[in-house]
Design an enzyme around this catalytic site. Structure first.
Site, mmCIF file in Angstrom:
data_model
loop_
_atom_site.group_PDB
_atom_site.id
_atom_site.type_symbol
_atom_site.label_atom_id
_atom_site.label_comp_id
_atom_site.label_asym_id
_atom_site.label_seq_id
_atom_site.Cartn_x
_atom_site.Cartn_y
_atom_site.Cartn_z
ATOM 1 N N HIS A 292 0.831 -1.204 0.000
ATOM 2 C CA HIS A 292 0.000 0.000 0.000
ATOM 3 C C HIS A 292 0.870 1.260 0.000
ATOM 4 O O HIS A 292 0.572 2.222 -0.705
ATOM 5 C CB HIS A 292 -0.933 0.005 1.211
ATOM 6 N N LYS B 182 -9.477 -8.204 8.598
ATOM 7 C CA LYS B 182 -10.077 -8.416 9.917
ATOM 8 C C LYS B 182 -9.854 -7.178 10.763
ATOM 9 O O LYS B 182 -8.875 -6.463 10.595
ATOM 10 C CB LYS B 182 -9.502 -9.665 10.597
#
Length: 174
Positions: A37, A103
């Site tokens: 990212h 998550k």
């Protein structure tokens, strides 16, 4: 409600989902953790073309284990999504990302971008990496191979079970 979805997605596909929906996801998704990212955002900063087209796509926050004999991938459990919160709003807004899989809860800035641009956050079951890997029928590194398991992989999925944790309306199971 149980739904069958196939990636990539349209904005309409995503906006009709609601927090709590059970989804079986098939199709193409990409992987990416914080190192990938960071590189993607640096490329955006420098006006560079990204190595993958994320428009309408999903990113699964995972660093898969090496593949055992006869399998395309090893254990592929979700990583904590909060580590991508600094990057996700920009990737959603500028790249047309429609879904994230991971998550844990997300920052308000991520939720705001999801609502504005039509993106959803799916929760995958932590601790179930070996089971999740059974839904991955093909895996190949497509960018940043120097990052090892944190490289960007292109995955082909067949009925990966997920839950809509945060929908594009801002409703959250958290």
């Amino acid at each position: 409600m149980k739904k069958q979805l196939s990636a990539p997605f349209s904005e309409a596909d995503i906006r009709e989902l609601s927090a709590g929906d059970q989804v079986y996801l098939s199709g193409t998704v990409y992987t990416g953790r914080d190192a990938a990212h960071k590189r993607l955002v640096n490329m955006l900063d420098n006006g560079e073309k990204l190595p993958v087209d994320l428009n309408g796509q999903a990113i699964y926050f995972v660093g898969p284990c090496p593949a055992p004999p006869g399998r395309p991938i090893g254990s592929a459990g979700p990583t904590t999504s909060g580590r991508m919160d600094a990057y996700s709003p920009r990737i959603i807004a500028e790249c047309g990302l429609r879904a994230m899989i991971g998550k844990g809860d997300r920052a308000q800035s991520v939720k705001d971008a999801m609502k504005e641009y039509g993106c959803v956050y799916f929760a995958a079951t932590g601790g179930a990496g070996a089971l999740i890997a059974k839904a991955i029928v093909k895996a190949e590194v497509v960018a940043f191979d120097d990052l090892g398991p944190e490289a960007i992989y292109k995955l082909e999925l067949d009925n990966l079970p997920l839950v809509v944790a945060i929908d594009a309306k801002g409703n959250s199971l958290y």
